[in-house]
Design an enzyme around this catalytic site. Structure first.
Site, PDB file in Angstrom:
ATOM      1  N   ASN A  38     -19.382  23.902  39.835  1.00  0.00           N
ATOM      2  CA  ASN A  38     -18.138  23.179  40.089  1.00  0.00           C
ATOM      3  C   ASN A  38     -18.227  21.795  39.452  1.00  0.00           C
ATOM      4  O   ASN A  38     -19.213  21.078  39.649  1.00  0.00           O
ATOM      5  CB  ASN A  38     -17.932  23.056  41.608  1.00  0.00           C
ATOM      6  CG  ASN A  38     -16.529  22.628  41.976  1.00  0.00           C
ATOM      7  OD1 ASN A  38     -15.945  21.763  41.337  1.00  0.00           O
ATOM      8  ND2 ASN A  38     -15.990  23.239  43.019  1.00  0.00           N
ATOM      9  N   ASN A  47      -9.921  30.619  48.249  1.00  0.00           N
ATOM     10  CA  ASN A  47      -8.611  30.075  48.614  1.00  0.00           C
ATOM     11  C   ASN A  47      -7.615  30.683  47.660  1.00  0.00           C
ATOM     12  O   ASN A  47      -7.703  30.455  46.453  1.00  0.00           O
ATOM     13  CB  ASN A  47      -8.577  28.550  48.453  1.00  0.00           C
ATOM     14  CG  ASN A  47      -9.454  27.843  49.458  1.00  0.00           C
ATOM     15  OD1 ASN A  47      -9.636  28.326  50.569  1.00  0.00           O
ATOM     16  ND2 ASN A  47     -10.004  26.705  49.075  1.00  0.00           N
ATOM     17  N   HIS A  57     -10.346  33.703  41.379  1.00  0.00           N
ATOM     18  CA  HIS A  57     -11.699  33.136  41.491  1.00  0.00           C
ATOM     19  C   HIS A  57     -12.023  32.821  42.937  1.00  0.00           C
ATOM     20  O   HIS A  57     -11.136  32.772  43.794  1.00  0.00           O
ATOM     21  CB  HIS A  57     -11.807  31.851  40.664  1.00  0.00           C
ATOM     22  CG  HIS A  57     -11.065  30.681  41.256  1.00  0.00           C
ATOM     23  ND1 HIS A  57      -9.684  30.571  41.243  1.00  0.00           N
ATOM     24  CD2 HIS A  57     -11.506  29.559  41.889  1.00  0.00           C
ATOM     25  CE1 HIS A  57      -9.319  29.454  41.820  1.00  0.00           C
ATOM     26  NE2 HIS A  57     -10.399  28.809  42.238  1.00  0.00           N
ATOM     27  N   HIS A  60     -19.519  35.797  56.177  1.00  0.00           N
ATOM     28  CA  HIS A  60     -20.523  35.274  57.094  1.00  0.00           C
ATOM     29  C   HIS A  60     -21.620  36.322  57.259  1.00  0.00           C
ATOM     30  O   HIS A  60     -21.323  37.480  57.563  1.00  0.00           O
ATOM     31  CB  HIS A  60     -19.912  34.981  58.469  1.00  0.00           C
ATOM     32  CG  HIS A  60     -19.188  33.675  58.549  1.00  0.00           C
ATOM     33  ND1 HIS A  60     -18.649  33.184  59.717  1.00  0.00           N
ATOM     34  CD2 HIS A  60     -18.927  32.746  57.612  1.00  0.00           C
ATOM     35  CE1 HIS A  60     -18.079  32.014  59.483  1.00  0.00           C
ATOM     36  NE2 HIS A  60     -18.224  31.722  58.217  1.00  0.00           N
ATOM     37  N   LYS A  66       3.032  30.148  59.365  1.00  0.00           N
ATOM     38  CA  LYS A  66       2.653  29.607  60.660  1.00  0.00           C
ATOM     39  C   LYS A  66       2.028  28.229  60.430  1.00  0.00           C
ATOM     40  O   LYS A  66       1.138  28.084  59.590  1.00  0.00           O
ATOM     41  CB  LYS A  66       1.627  30.544  61.313  1.00  0.00           C
ATOM     42  CG  LYS A  66       0.937  29.973  62.542  1.00  0.00           C
ATOM     43  CD  LYS A  66       1.894  29.848  63.700  1.00  0.00           C
ATOM     44  CE  LYS A  66       1.215  29.204  64.909  1.00  0.00           C
ATOM     45  NZ  LYS A  66       2.189  28.986  66.008  1.00  0.00           N
ATOM     46  N   MET A  81      -0.367  25.537  61.973  1.00  0.00           N
ATOM     47  CA  MET A  81      -1.357  25.278  63.025  1.00  0.00           C
ATOM     48  C   MET A  81      -1.407  23.763  63.217  1.00  0.00           C
ATOM     49  O   MET A  81      -2.259  23.077  62.658  1.00  0.00           O
ATOM     50  CB  MET A  81      -2.728  25.815  62.620  1.00  0.00           C
ATOM     51  CG  MET A  81      -2.835  27.318  62.613  1.00  0.00           C
ATOM     52  SD  MET A  81      -2.869  28.018  64.297  1.00  0.00           S
ATOM     53  CE  MET A  81      -2.994  29.779  63.899  1.00  0.00           C
ATOM     54  N   TYR A 102       0.311  21.326  69.036  1.00  0.00           N
ATOM     55  CA  TYR A 102      -0.387  21.934  70.161  1.00  0.00           C
ATOM     56  C   TYR A 102      -1.684  22.589  69.703  1.00  0.00           C
ATOM     57  O   TYR A 102      -2.715  22.472  70.368  1.00  0.00           O
ATOM     58  CB  TYR A 102       0.513  22.972  70.845  1.00  0.00           C
ATOM     59  CG  TYR A 102      -0.030  23.407  72.197  1.00  0.00           C
ATOM     60  CD1 TYR A 102       0.065  22.567  73.306  1.00  0.00           C
ATOM     61  CD2 TYR A 102      -0.653  24.634  72.358  1.00  0.00           C
ATOM     62  CE1 TYR A 102      -0.459  22.941  74.535  1.00  0.00           C
ATOM     63  CE2 TYR A 102      -1.173  25.021  73.584  1.00  0.00           C
ATOM     64  CZ  TYR A 102      -1.074  24.163  74.667  1.00  0.00           C
ATOM     65  OH  TYR A 102      -1.596  24.541  75.878  1.00  0.00           O
TER      66      TYR A 102
HETATM   67  O1  LIG Z   1     -12.260  23.010  45.646  1.00  0.00           O
HETATM   68  P1  LIG Z   1     -10.784  22.931  45.364  1.00  0.00           P
HETATM   69  O2  LIG Z   1     -10.187  24.264  45.036  1.00  0.00           O
HETATM   70  O3  LIG Z   1     -10.469  21.883  44.330  1.00  0.00           O
HETATM   71  O4  LIG Z   1     -10.101  22.457  46.727  1.00  0.00           O
HETATM   72  C1  LIG Z   1      -9.699  23.271  47.765  1.00  0.00           C
HETATM   73  O5  LIG Z   1     -10.795  23.890  48.432  1.00  0.00           O
HETATM   74  C2  LIG Z   1     -11.710  22.999  49.074  1.00  0.00           C
HETATM   75  C3  LIG Z   1     -12.730  23.820  49.820  1.00  0.00           C
HETATM   76  O6  LIG Z   1     -12.133  24.673  50.769  1.00  0.00           O
HETATM   77  C4  LIG Z   1     -10.988  22.047  50.037  1.00  0.00           C
HETATM   78  O7  LIG Z   1     -11.906  21.073  50.483  1.00  0.00           O
HETATM   79  C5  LIG Z   1      -9.825  21.354  49.350  1.00  0.00           C
HETATM   80  O8  LIG Z   1      -9.111  20.587  50.305  1.00  0.00           O
HETATM   81  C6  LIG Z   1      -8.910  22.418  48.730  1.00  0.00           C
HETATM   82  O9  LIG Z   1      -7.833  21.805  48.073  1.00  0.00           O
HETATM   83  O1  LIG Z   2       7.680  24.109  68.555  1.00  0.00           O
HETATM   84  P1  LIG Z   2       8.194  24.078  67.157  1.00  0.00           P
HETATM   85  O2  LIG Z   2       8.484  22.692  66.662  1.00  0.00           O
HETATM   86  O3  LIG Z   2       9.304  25.048  66.915  1.00  0.00           O
HETATM   87  O4  LIG Z   2       6.978  24.624  66.248  1.00  0.00           O
HETATM   88  C1  LIG Z   2       5.936  23.825  65.749  1.00  0.00           C
HETATM   89  O5  LIG Z   2       5.073  23.340  66.775  1.00  0.00           O
HETATM   90  C2  LIG Z   2       4.374  24.331  67.535  1.00  0.00           C
HETATM   91  C3  LIG Z   2       3.433  23.621  68.475  1.00  0.00           C
HETATM   92  O6  LIG Z   2       2.531  22.785  67.801  1.00  0.00           O
HETATM   93  C4  LIG Z   2       3.609  25.293  66.630  1.00  0.00           C
HETATM   94  O7  LIG Z   2       3.095  26.357  67.401  1.00  0.00           O
HETATM   95  C5  LIG Z   2       4.506  25.859  65.520  1.00  0.00           C
HETATM   96  O8  LIG Z   2       3.718  26.637  64.627  1.00  0.00           O
HETATM   97  C6  LIG Z   2       5.161  24.707  64.773  1.00  0.00           C
HETATM   98  O9  LIG Z   2       6.017  25.196  63.765  1.00  0.00           O
END
Ligand SMILES: O=P(O)(O)O[C@H]1O[C@H](CO)[C@@H](O)[C@H](O)[C@H]1O
Ligand SMILES: O=P(O)(O)O[C@H]1O[C@H](CO)[C@@H](O)[C@H](O)[C@H]1O
Lengths: 354, 354
Positions: free
Chosen positions: A77, A155, A168, A284, A317, A319, A322
């Protein structure tokens, strides 16, 4: 009282690998969505872009020229988060347990799956995917000779922070066990000590019997939406027949079978919303380096797939809120997710369109 | 050997609240970014949109009409993830420890901060923000009378899954302690038992002495980029002078001071990239319900801010791949983040433009 229905009544489920609970609130899927939409313009990726540092024959940021590779291709990398020679942070000078640091050393590699930019794993031939698996095993062997943890991860898609459409993955080897490895290893060890059986081998047996969360299966492998899945269409890829520590331990038959199961699972994903399905995935297995000599029999090899999409190709979705501050929450049951994936066709939509 | 420089040399830092490590690799900021960009068109939000279910006088999905509220306004979430009366999932029938479920009951409320859709907390007057804090405390009092955990959180911006531009937060009260509360409580308790002092009170003292991670401070409050921050510009809001269990325990002076510190912190955030800064934030304090009677002296009230932006208004940090499967990783040091936030002007860019 009212009879409990998991699709109607919110409840919690326990993840025995992370020792965390997930809130399942399947009745929420009907709420309107006025939030962010992902862009899903399936941009026409060209097979070979002279500007793309991942293509055969092209020049990378550091001036190196890629070979005209014909299958997989691995390189260091150019912007590694882990380097082999970082000095230790000063120890003890501070002495306050609230300000602790420790060393981190390692290696970051990039692995191209195929010379073409406009192909993905489910559209590759089985023998081509076997070469990917063989190369994964080789890297675990090579980097794992000294490093205790070799994290293979992919990713896929802009939604998952992927900045290059060329197929990749990345391989980050570290001088330490990362958090997720520590937590998962701890849980697997406690289970093994109590039951004299690997947690994930027992789990695969159980899911094979129950079938309701199985998406794809073969003689050696099982792809299930875990009972405790947090992401809407999260899956786990598990060996179902024997105790396997690491990718390096897979027989040629198990690799062939794995290539087939991966292609079938990823085809299901792509077919679900007729889009090249974004996700982060990774392997893993038992720690390596000093752990090669033993004490890790509680580990069972497996892969996690974490795809963000929820309702359609453009509604994911989040995350957040909450989930970040209190507890993960999901909007459909794992059984519903598995059923939807089982019900989409087995043939990739791109091939059907032809 | 080479002298250790946290800005140059990757290392790990320990989060004593979560018992997890973060990988700090600050040398990675120079890599090119060809990935997803957030849309930052500061859409002109109208002050009052007849279609917006959060505005005064409008009709919501369930047919209820909002009052013509003039300050804060609280209503039941029309699509709640937690309902007060869900039946228990069946117990013991299964008997396999890999398939555990348990009950989840609760209440989800939405709280508008202000009657206008085109305003945010940093642009509100101090007395208006005090009303928000007072209402938070009221809800903790009310819902916390029975529920063990009352999670106040704000998702701000489309990037953080917020589907409505009207300034608002959510309050989810649950019949159980969510994961983050369990983990943080466990850590604070262990520290308290060992040191006879609250972890976060000690931490605030230390950060006030060191200053290098302080962003905003007042006589009662401290906003710091934690030593163990994972998100690029993550901050924690801490009472610095005394042990405070919950929002309900804040004196009128502490609320006034908090309103001021919040406005200053959020102005810094908005000024950093001259954009209404997206984040998820939330309050953590001692559990309520049965815990009101004691045994929670190790808890100290605090708020977490988790903003996703990394390099600019349009380039965010993706917590994917390595972060999901192995360990959180950050691309600038917490000290660099704090310094940048300290160095932006104190006056909001929207007011300066006028
Ligand atoms: O390494 P990349 O493809 O440039 O970057 C991506 O993967 C990394 C590893 O999961 C993350 O830390 C970065 O936030 C994401 O953008
Ligand atoms: O409750 P909302 O604004 O519709 O939804 C948002 O907040 C929630 C709570 O953090 C999450 O579960 C949802 O994924 C997000 O889109």
């Amino acid at each position: 009282g009212v009879k409990f229905d998991p699709k109607e009544h919110q409840h919690q489920r326990y993840n025995p690998l992370t020792d965390r609970w997930v809130l399942v609130s399947a009745h929420r899927m009907t709420r309107p969505w006025a939030g962010q939409k992902e862009s899903v313009s399936e941009q026409q990726v060209v097979r070979s872009d002279p500007q793309n540092p991942l293509c055969p024959g092209n020049t990378r940021a550091n001036g190196q020229v890629n070979p005209d590779y014909e299958s997989t291709f691995v390189f260091e990398n150019d912007f590694p988060a882990l380097q082999p020679d970082a000095p230790d942070p000063p120890q003890g000078s501070d002495g306050d347990s609230l300000f602790q640091s420790k060393a981190a050393r390692g290696k970051c590699q990039v692995m191209c799956f195929h010379p073409w930019s406009d192909i993905t794993l489910p559209l590759m031939r089985q023998d081509e995917v076997i070469k990917v698996i063989d190369k994964w095993a080789e890297l675990v062997e090579e980097l794992g000779a000294t490093y205790p943890w070799v994290q293979i991860f992919e990713n896929k898609g802009a939604t998952m922070g992927c900045s290059n459409p060329h197929p990749h993955c990345q391989v980050w080897a570290s001088s330490f066990l990362p958090n997720e490895a520590v937590v998962s290893g701890r849980s697997q060890k406690a289970y093994y000590q109590q039951h004299q059986q690997q947690l994930l081998l027992r789990y695969a047996e159980q899911e094979a019997n129950r079938q309701e969360r199985v998406v794809v299966q073969s003689s050696d492998w099982l792809a299930v939406v875990p009972y405790w899945a947090t992401w809407p269409y999260q899956t786990m890829l598990l060996p179902r027949r024997r105790h396997i520590l690491r990718l390096t331990d897979l027989t040629p038959e198990e690799r062939r079978d794995l290539a087939d199961v991966m292609r079938r699972l990823l085809t299901k994903y792509d077919n679900l919303f007729q889009v090249s399905f974004p996700y982060s995935m990774g392997w893993h297995g038992a720690p390596t380096g000093p752990h090669l000599s033993g004490g890790v029999d509680h580990w069972q090899l497996h892969a996690h797939y974490y795809p963000p999409l929820l309702r359609s190709a453009s509604v994911r979705k989040f995350m957040v809120g909450y989930e970040m501050l209190a507890q993960e929450q999901r909007d459909l049951t794992p059984e519903q997710a598995a059923e939807r994936l089982r019900n989409v066709p087995d043939e990739h939509y791109r091939n059907r369109k032809k």
